[in-house]
Design an enzyme around this catalytic site. Structure first.
Site, short mmCIF file in Angstrom:
data_model
loop_
_atom_site.label_atom_id
_atom_site.label_comp_id
_atom_site.label_asym_id
_atom_site.label_seq_id
_atom_site.Cartn_x
_atom_site.Cartn_y
_atom_site.Cartn_z
N HIS A 163 0.64 -1.20 -0.14
CA HIS A 163 0.00 0.15 0.02
C HIS A 163 0.88 1.36 -0.12
O HIS A 163 0.66 2.14 -0.76
CB HIS A 163 -0.96 0.07 1.25
CG HIS A 163 -1.74 1.11 1.53
ND1 HIS A 163 -3.21 1.18 1.12
CD2 HIS A 163 -1.68 2.34 2.06
CE1 HIS A 163 -3.58 2.35 1.30
NE2 HIS A 163 -2.69 3.12 1.79
N GLU A 164 1.84 1.30 0.73
CA GLU A 164 2.67 2.34 0.99
C GLU A 164 3.71 2.76 -0.26
O GLU A 164 3.90 3.74 -0.53
CB GLU A 164 3.47 2.34 2.33
CG GLU A 164 2.89 2.48 3.52
CD GLU A 164 1.72 3.39 3.58
OE1 GLU A 164 2.02 4.59 3.20
OE2 GLU A 164 0.80 3.18 4.34
N HIS A 167 1.65 4.36 -3.15
CA HIS A 167 1.48 5.95 -2.82
C HIS A 167 2.89 6.33 -3.07
O HIS A 167 2.75 7.64 -3.72
CB HIS A 167 1.32 6.10 -1.10
CG HIS A 167 0.07 6.14 -0.66
ND1 HIS A 167 -0.81 6.60 -1.25
CD2 HIS A 167 -0.32 5.64 0.30
CE1 HIS A 167 -1.95 6.38 -0.56
NE2 HIS A 167 -1.66 5.85 0.56
N GLU A 245 -6.57 6.70 -1.52
CA GLU A 245 -6.60 5.43 -0.62
C GLU A 245 -7.24 4.00 -1.38
O GLU A 245 -6.55 2.82 -1.23
CB GLU A 245 -7.25 5.53 0.37
CG GLU A 245 -6.63 6.78 1.53
CD GLU A 245 -5.31 6.36 1.93
OE1 GLU A 245 -4.79 5.18 1.96
OE2 GLU A 245 -4.31 7.28 2.04
#
Length: 384
Positions: A163-164, A167, A245
């Site tokens: 997930h990071e 980003h 997100e």
């Protein structure tokens, strides 16, 4: 409705980052004008229109210095924003030797997609959260809490790291850092002007016959301008689209091929991500921000239920519902039990002896050596 995908999101982030930096200078000029107007109102007795013109003249005179100061702040934040965030959150960089499990999971994900491995940082605490920071490949880092490392299994941690990483790949991190810079600058200038107004107790010099009513109107206008600048800095948070997100969750599933792990990680993090020492700007960088705005208007993160529902619908995951974590005492008991089990059994099923410190040896060698009376060896009769 126009399609909204990964590449349009990345391009949108680039445009927003430029717009945010331009908006930062505009807000600083607005605050400088408000400060000049308040200063003139406190020192000069004149009608409001005269004070407004004088404040504009003062602002034009101070504009080069305000521009230089803002550019200097951007440079400092660009170079040292990670050190500032670490000072606030208590994050520290770790190596493979310190956190081999975490480091290997991150490195494997980066190798699988040809991504430069970011730095890895850990915050000591019971909170379950993670965030990414940085402006370029040399600065990118991922910070996770020790509580998250202890509460999640390898597949779930891998999903959080994915997930990071998404980003970072999507350019979300760069825009978030710029938003933090803007919040810091506006807060600093607004505090200076308010100190000028309120610390002096609204006292101003001038004769008794001075136009005190005009000064009061000018101060009121200055306060309104400061409020407008503050509200505009709040509106900047709307530029932090909630879509980022959803896209980061989807990017994690694309990296790990495991939607169920992403869902269970979100369910475990849900309601447990509060970082007590972190500012609201830092919390906006996290995988989950439990802090809510007025009627959820200013929330920068969609609810966990909505993110899980999207993963179930579009990635085929399964929602277990809210998950309870084991109590700390139970977790410690489990670790003690694992430690008491000792080393695994020897190569033939027996335990490794620890009395003499020597490795286990069978009672007879696995391959008999040829005997002297002519008995055949393992590869046939012994030839003399």
């Amino acid at each position: 409705m126009a399609a909204y995908g990964l590449y349009t999101h990345i391009q949108s982030n680039k445009r927003r980052s430029i717009a945010l930096l331009i908006g930062l200078f505009f807000l600083v000029y607005l605050l400088v004008y408000a400060g000049a107007l308040a200063g003139d109102a406190l020192t000069i007795d004149a009608p409001p229109d005269v004070l407004l013109r004088r404040a504009l003249s003062d602002t034009l005179y101070a504009a080069p210095w305000a521009t230089l100061g803002t550019a200097l702040w951007i440079f400092i934040a660009y170079k040292f924003h990670q050190s500032m965030i670490d000072a606030v959150t208590g994050g520290r960089e770790v190596t493979r030797q310190e956190k081999p499990r975490l480091y290997n999971l991150l490195e494997n994900l980066c190798i699988s997609r040809g991504i430069t491995t970011p730095k890895l940082k850990v915050i000591e605490g019971d909170s379950l959260n993670a965030f990414a920071t940085g402006m370029n490949d040399k600065q990118y880092s991922i910070t996770v809490t020790s509580g998250l490392i202890n509460a999640l299994n390898d597949a779930e941690i891998e999903s959080v790291l994915g997930h990071e990483l998404t980003h970072i790949r999507n350019g979300d991190v760069r825009m978030l850092v710029i938003a933090v810079i803007i919040a810091g600058v506006i807060g600093f200038f607004a505090e200076l002007v308010f100190r000028l107004l309120f610390q002096g107790g609204f006292s101003w010099r001038g004769g008794r016959g001075g136009d005190r009513k005009g000064a009061g109107v000018a101060i009121l206008i200055a306060v309104m301008l400061i409020a407008v600048a503050w509200m505009l800095s709040i509106v900047i948070r709307f530029a932090l689209s909630r879509k980022r997100e959803y896209l980061a969750d989807a990017g994690s599933v694309e990296l790990t091929k495991n939607p169920d792990a992403m869902i269970s990680a979100l369910r475990k993090i849900e309601g447990r991500g509060e970082l007590p020492d972190a500012t609201s700007a830092v919390m906006e960088m996290c995988i989950d921000n439990p802090r809510e705005g007025f009627s959820n208007i200013f929330d920068t993160h969609p609810p966990i239920d909505a993110r899980v529902a999207a993963l179930v619908k579009f990635a085929g995951g399964h929602d277990p519902g809210p998950l309870a974590l084991p109590a700390p005492s139970e977790a410690e008991a489990g670790e003690t039990e694992d430690a008491d089990q000792g080393a695994p059994a020897g190569p033939w099923g027996g335990p490794q002896p620890s009395g003499n410190g020597k490795p286990f040896l069978p009672s007879r060698p696995p391959v008999d050596s040829p005997s002297g009376d002519g008995e055949p060896g393992p590869w046939g009769p012994h030839r003399k």
